[in-house]
Design a protein around this motif. Structure first.
Motif, PDB file in Angstrom:
ATOM      1  N   HIS A 258       0.841  -1.199   0.000  1.00 59.93           N
ATOM      2  CA  HIS A 258       0.000   0.000   0.000  1.00 59.93           C
ATOM      3  C   HIS A 258       0.873   1.244   0.000  1.00 59.93           C
ATOM      4  O   HIS A 258       0.637   2.199  -0.757  1.00 59.93           O
ATOM      5  N   CYS A 259       1.877   1.262   0.878  1.00 60.28           N
ATOM      6  CA  CYS A 259       2.761   2.431   0.966  1.00 60.28           C
ATOM      7  C   CYS A 259       3.470   2.683  -0.360  1.00 60.28           C
ATOM      8  O   CYS A 259       3.599   3.833  -0.806  1.00 60.28           O
ATOM      9  N   MET A 260       3.939   1.619  -0.991  1.00 57.39           N
ATOM     10  CA  MET A 260       4.648   1.758  -2.262  1.00 57.39           C
ATOM     11  C   MET A 260       3.754   2.391  -3.322  1.00 57.39           C
ATOM     12  O   MET A 260       4.163   3.322  -4.037  1.00 57.39           O
ATOM     13  N   ILE A 302      10.883  16.343   1.211  1.00 56.74           N
ATOM     14  CA  ILE A 302      11.349  15.637   2.413  1.00 56.74           C
ATOM     15  C   ILE A 302      10.434  14.457   2.723  1.00 56.74           C
ATOM     16  O   ILE A 302      10.905  13.349   3.012  1.00 56.74           O
ATOM     17  N   ASP A 303       9.131  14.684   2.666  1.00 57.04           N
ATOM     18  CA  ASP A 303       8.183  13.598   2.951  1.00 57.04           C
ATOM     19  C   ASP A 303       8.336  12.446   1.968  1.00 57.04           C
ATOM     20  O   ASP A 303       8.267  11.270   2.356  1.00 57.04           O
ATOM     21  N   PHE A 335       3.736   6.580   9.053  1.00 62.31           N
ATOM     22  CA  PHE A 335       4.414   7.759   8.498  1.00 62.31           C
ATOM     23  C   PHE A 335       4.031   7.982   7.044  1.00 62.31           C
ATOM     24  O   PHE A 335       3.680   9.104   6.648  1.00 62.31           O
ATOM     25  N   VAL A 336       4.073   6.938   6.227  1.00 64.61           N
ATOM     26  CA  VAL A 336       3.825   7.103   4.793  1.00 64.61           C
ATOM     27  C   VAL A 336       2.378   7.518   4.539  1.00 64.61           C
ATOM     28  O   VAL A 336       2.112   8.395   3.705  1.00 64.61           O
ATOM     29  N   ALA A 337       1.428   6.920   5.262  1.00 63.27           N
ATOM     30  CA  ALA A 337       0.026   7.293   5.067  1.00 63.27           C
ATOM     31  C   ALA A 337      -0.183   8.778   5.328  1.00 63.27           C
ATOM     32  O   ALA A 337      -0.897   9.464   4.578  1.00 63.27           O
ATOM     33  N   GLU A 338       0.438   9.297   6.379  1.00 62.60           N
ATOM     34  CA  GLU A 338       0.261  10.703   6.714  1.00 62.60           C
ATOM     35  C   GLU A 338       1.090  11.600   5.803  1.00 62.60           C
ATOM     36  O   GLU A 338       0.651  12.697   5.424  1.00 62.60           O
ATOM     37  N   ALA A 339       2.288  11.137   5.413  1.00 68.68           N
ATOM     38  CA  ALA A 339       3.130  11.931   4.518  1.00 68.68           C
ATOM     39  C   ALA A 339       2.484  12.076   3.144  1.00 68.68           C
ATOM     40  O   ALA A 339       2.504  13.160   2.548  1.00 68.68           O
TER      41      ALA A 339
END
Length: 404
Positions: A258-260, A302-303, A335-339
């Motif tokens: 999912h993050c990818m 950065i994110d 982190f990735v979901a929010e970024a």
């Protein structure tokens, strides 16, 4: 063991081919349907997947035995990010949720007979699937132990009774992987079993398709009622009573994929923002020369970079079977979901009215799609709870009662 962040040449080339395919074929298809495929006809999926096969990028995650490229998670990271640049890219490559996670689960847990019956056609794109665990309150959701759907022994098999909802891709799926309680009570940590249930099995009925914020998951999200649905012993996936443990085989890697995919969507949003910042004149200069816009662009860079580094680190941990993989999976997912949400939101802000236009830029639909990511595969709050609990565990001391 040193951490390996390098991507092998085969994966890098496949990512480059995927990027070209997504830009030339998939994005025009996405524009044509506005990114909405909840109710799309089956030939939309078949046409996209035919194109992916012809481009040589189909099924990057599937072992070669089942017709795929057999990439490990680090290789998947770069290819899935390239696919996720379009909302329909993962669908085209047959690496979209929930099918991608189900393929991994079947490859790791299913018997050889079950793999031939379910994994082979799923990996080939001949059928779709769904994973039926989430239930209406007070049933299983962020806390799977609340599972209320039951599977009761009957001669030659099991009778499943219960209700599931927000089951992604259920409408038109060839089969479902169903989590049901075979022992214990709701709230107990064990007692769950996974079952393979074919579409059309009497007693399994889709009662409605749920209208949701996101629209880019093929066939949408459904509510399913199981009422006396009988399956055979040969349709138990894994071991009886070990369903929660079996689900973890799927959920850890699925959180990372999912993050990818969503990182690809964030990168597309940032590209739109950068193009706008480099060309839009306002207050006597281009937007990219204005300090507040520069800060938003920099924060998004950065994110994106931090997300990519976390994904690659966690993929390495999962590939090598590290004991720290569970903790890093939760850290990365949170982190990735929010970024990703921050990046897309900033892009909308930078583009102003263009950012909220449904017709002239993809940002409005990207914003709509990424918001649920903070809930999928465990909300951020649940992961933070788990992260903190693991972090404090080595420091925990036996309670000695209140102190003065």
């Amino acid at each position: 063991m040193p951490i390996q962040f390098d991507v092998d040449p085969t994966s890098a080339q496949l990512a480059a081919s995927t990027s070209a395919f997504v830009r030339e074929v998939v994005i025009p298809a996405e524009r044509a349907c506005g990114g909405s495929v909840h109710d799309a006809p089956e030939d939309v999926r078949q046409t996209l997947q035919k194109g992916a096969r012809e481009a040589g990028v189909f099924a990057p995650h599937v072992p070669e035995r089942w017709g795929g490229h057999g990439l490990d998670l680090r290789g998947q990271a770069v290819v899935f990010e390239a696919a996720g640049y379009s909302l329909l890219g993962p669908l085209a490559l047959n690496c979209a949720a929930p099918d991608e996670g189900n393929m991994h689960l079947l490859e790791k847990v299913a018997t050889e007979e079950q793999q031939e019956r379910y994994l082979r056609p799923l990996a080939a794109g001949d059928v779709r699937s769904c994973f039926a665990m989430t239930e209406p309150a007070p049933g299983a959701g962020a806390d799977p132990r609340a599972l209320r759907t039951t599977a009761t022994r009957v001669p030659g098999g099991w009778r499943i009774d219960g209700r599931k909802w927000f089951i992604s891709g259920a409408n038109g799926a060839g089969f479902a992987i169903v989590m049901a309680r075979t022992s214990g009570e709701p709230g107990d940590p064990g007692g769950a079993t996974m079952f393979l249930v074919d579409a059309g099995t009497p007693g399994m009925n889709i009662v409605r398709d749920i209208e949701t914020l996101d629209e880019a998951l093929f066939a949408g999200h459904s509510e399913i009622v199981f009422d006396g649905c009988v399956v055979g012993d040969d349709q138990v996936l894994g071991e009886v009573g070990q369903g929660f443990a079996g689900a973890q085989v799927r959920l850890g890697p699925a959180r990372m994929t999912h993050c990818m995919r969503w990182l690809g969507a964030a990168r597309r949003a940032q590209d739109v923002a950068l193009e706008r910042a480099g060309s839009r004149m306002a207050f006597g200069s281009v937007l990219g020369d204005l300090g507040m816009v520069q800060q938003m662009l920099a924060d998004s860079e950065i994110d994106i970079e931090a997300s990519r580094a976390l994904i690659l680190r966690t993929a390495w941990e999962l590939d090598t079977g590290s004991a720290g993989a569970a903790q890093l999976t939760s850290v990365s997912k949170t982190f990735v979901a929010e970024a990703v949400n921050r990046v897309v939101d900033r892009a909308v802000q930078i583009c102003g009215a263009l950012g909220i236009s449904a017709a002239d830029a993809p940002l409005a639909r990207l914003l709509r799609e990424v918001r649920p990511f903070r809930i999928y595969d465990g909300p951020s709050e649940t992961h933070r709870f788990a992260i903190a609990r693991r972090a404090v565990r080595p420091y925990r001391r036996p309670s000695t009662g209140p102190t003065a």
